[in-house]
Write a protein that holds these residues in place. Structure first.
Motif, PDB file in Angstrom:
ATOM      1  N   ARG A  35     -13.378  -3.012   6.014  1.00 36.50           N
ATOM      2  CA  ARG A  35     -14.048  -3.216   4.746  1.00 36.50           C
ATOM      3  C   ARG A  35     -14.810  -2.150   3.993  1.00 36.50           C
ATOM      4  NH1 ARG A  35     -13.553  -8.778   4.840  1.00 36.50           N
ATOM      5  NH2 ARG A  35     -13.043  -9.668   6.748  1.00 36.50           N
ATOM      6  N   HIS A  36     -15.054  -2.278   2.955  1.00 36.26           N
ATOM      7  CA  HIS A  36     -15.803  -1.369   2.231  1.00 36.26           C
ATOM      8  C   HIS A  36     -17.575  -1.761   2.397  1.00 36.26           C
ATOM      9  CE1 HIS A  36     -13.123   0.404  -0.625  1.00 36.26           C
ATOM     10  NE2 HIS A  36     -12.553  -1.014  -1.092  1.00 36.26           N
ATOM     11  N   LYS A  82     -15.991  -6.039   1.079  1.00 34.87           N
ATOM     12  CA  LYS A  82     -14.741  -6.348   0.705  1.00 34.87           C
ATOM     13  C   LYS A  82     -13.435  -5.630   1.554  1.00 34.87           C
ATOM     14  CE  LYS A  82     -11.328  -5.918  -3.167  1.00 34.87           C
ATOM     15  NZ  LYS A  82     -11.280  -5.045  -4.662  1.00 34.87           N
ATOM     16  N   GLU A 140     -10.439  -4.045   2.967  1.00 35.62           N
ATOM     17  CA  GLU A 140      -9.306  -2.867   2.161  1.00 35.62           C
ATOM     18  C   GLU A 140      -8.156  -2.387   2.936  1.00 35.62           C
ATOM     19  OE1 GLU A 140     -12.148   0.991   3.566  1.00 35.62           O
ATOM     20  OE2 GLU A 140     -11.559   0.749   1.419  1.00 35.62           O
ATOM     21  N   ASP A 141      -8.277  -2.602   4.274  1.00 34.76           N
ATOM     22  CA  ASP A 141      -7.237  -2.047   5.059  1.00 34.76           C
ATOM     23  C   ASP A 141      -7.334  -2.697   6.439  1.00 34.76           C
ATOM     24  OD1 ASP A 141      -4.929  -0.942   5.831  1.00 34.76           O
ATOM     25  OD2 ASP A 141      -5.709   0.923   5.855  1.00 34.76           O
ATOM     26  N   TRP A 160       0.270  -1.832   0.847  1.00 35.48           N
ATOM     27  CA  TRP A 160      -0.229  -3.045   0.361  1.00 35.48           C
ATOM     28  C   TRP A 160      -0.066  -2.915  -1.033  1.00 35.48           C
ATOM     29  CZ3 TRP A 160      -0.383  -4.981   4.397  1.00 35.48           C
ATOM     30  CH2 TRP A 160      -1.356  -4.637   5.531  1.00 35.48           C
ATOM     31  N   GLN A 177      -5.415 -11.705   4.624  1.00 39.46           N
ATOM     32  CA  GLN A 177      -6.558 -12.038   4.342  1.00 39.46           C
ATOM     33  C   GLN A 177      -7.044 -13.719   4.509  1.00 39.46           C
ATOM     34  OE1 GLN A 177      -7.715 -10.719   0.525  1.00 39.46           O
ATOM     35  NE2 GLN A 177      -9.863 -10.339   1.002  1.00 39.46           N
TER      36      GLN A 177
END
Length: 387
Positions: free
Chosen positions: A237-238, A242, A244-245, A279, A290
């Motif tokens: 996560r960021h 968030k 992200e991968d 993605w 997610q």
């Protein structure tokens, strides 16, 4: 005890002529001082015991085999008893064996374990499931098999405690041998209790770790034997949280084969490192992953990996596993190919039947007309023959 104070008196010539003195009985004060010194000594011993136990706790936090950790516990108990001889025995399914010893290294292990099973202080403590203190080994008939060894090593007394877990299961016993005929002090009993508790905690921890490792090995053996790719994904996560991968925490050989790299090389890598831009190529897969994490639910879907050789298709099941995802990906490429072949065959069948119906419509019209005419009651014999 008497406190004396004296003063010499002299005459005109400076000669001592008399002595004035007084004596005070200070026995109560001296008794109080003695009590204070004994209390300070006892407090010092207790502080030393606490220091030893604290050091033992710190050492037990370090990973190590069971016999090595049990030796640390035994040495602490021996230090507190000021002894050089002791044993820790384990018991499981009727079998008793020595896991740690101090002062008996000159004895063969078979001889030591035989003594522990018959006539040993550990065996008595385990059989009676209570603290056992023998103030004189030579005078206790239960210790007769031990007397030759005790005499050779000048051991006179013993203090033993069974090792019992919270469930009431007997795990073993710990014994300390003393070089003088005496009982154990309250300080030694308390310290022995704490050492025994630490031994039980570590034994339970070791058993749990062994059971976990065995379960994990079985689990990994099943996964490695499976031809279905399996992997565990850890979200990346960021700073704002968030997603992200995903990172590959674990994958089996079948999954590594699909990704075309050695398993140990792939483990720990992010999926964007393994398949750059994945993605963007398969955004629906990211959405399923997610959703599985956000809603804590299992997601099932199919995806065709166009970036892999042969456009492989997979039926995926993604299940939340704590803060990670466990993903099964069954290869359905052949099934998809057969479905496409069936759909193509079905399309061609429909096309053939439509063409056949169209082509047969013209020749069937006069045949239908002739059949109707031949069955008509108003038709003449000549028309029927023609038909």
């Amino acid at each position: 005890w008497v406190l004396l104070s004296g003063h010499a008196a002299t005459d005109d010539r400076g000669q001592v002529c008399r002595v004035y003195g007084a004596g005070i009985d200070i026995s109560p004060r001296k008794r109080a001082e003695d009590e204070l010194q004994r209390a300070q000594a006892a407090l010092g011993e207790q502080l030393d015991d606490l220091r030893r136990l604290h050091e033992l706790s710190s050492r037990l936090l370090e990973p190590g085999p069971l016999d090595e950790q049990m030796r640390k516990v035994l040495r602490t108990a021996l230090d507190i008893h000021r002894s050089a001889h002791g044993l820790i025995t384990l018991s499981e399914q009727g079998r008793i064996w020595v896991v740690a010893q101090e002062g008996f290294s000159d004895l063969p292990m078979e001889r030591l374990e035989s003594l522990a099973r018959t006539g040993g202080i550990c065996e008595i403590a385990m059989r009676e499931r209570t603290r056992t203190i023998i103030t004189d080994l030579a005078a206790d008939a239960r210790c007769r098999p031990l007397l030759s060894v005790a005499s050779a090593k000048r051991l006179r007394a013993a203090h033993a405690l069974p090792l019992i877990n919270e469930a009431g299961e007997l795990l073993g016993a710990m014994s300390v041998f003393l070089d003088e005929a005496r009982s154990a002090s309250s300080r030694e009993k308390a310290a022995m209790d704490m050492c025994a508790n630490k031994a039980v905690v570590f034994m339970e921890r070791a058993r749990s770790r062994a059971a976990l490792e065995e379960s994990q090995h079985r689990f990994e053996a099943v996964l490695e034997a499976s031809a279905v790719p399996f992997f565990v994904l850890r979200p990346i996560r960021h700073a704002q949280g968030k997603l992200e991968d995903f990172r590959l925490d674990y994958l089996n050989t079948a999954a590594a084969r699909v990704l075309g790299r050695p398993r140990l090389q792939l483990q720990g890598m992010a999926l964007l490192e393994v398949i750059p831009g994945c993605w963007h190529l398969i955004p629906e897969v990211f959405a399923h992953y997610q959703a599985a994490l956000d809603h804590d639910e299992t997601r099932e879907f199919e995806v065709t990996m166009t970036m892999l050789p042969g456009r492989q298709s997979f039926h995926c099941v993604a299940s939340p596993m704590g803060q990670a995802l466990a993903v099964w990906a069954a290869d359905v490429t052949e099934r998809k190919r057969h479905e496409q072949l069936l759909q193509e065959a079905d399309r061609r069948k429909d096309e053939f039947l439509a063409t056949l119906a169209h082509e047969l419509r013209n020749p069937l019209a006069p045949i239908r007309q002739a059949a109707n005419l031949s069955k008509s009651p108003t038709a003449s014999e000549a028309q029927k023959r023609w038909s």
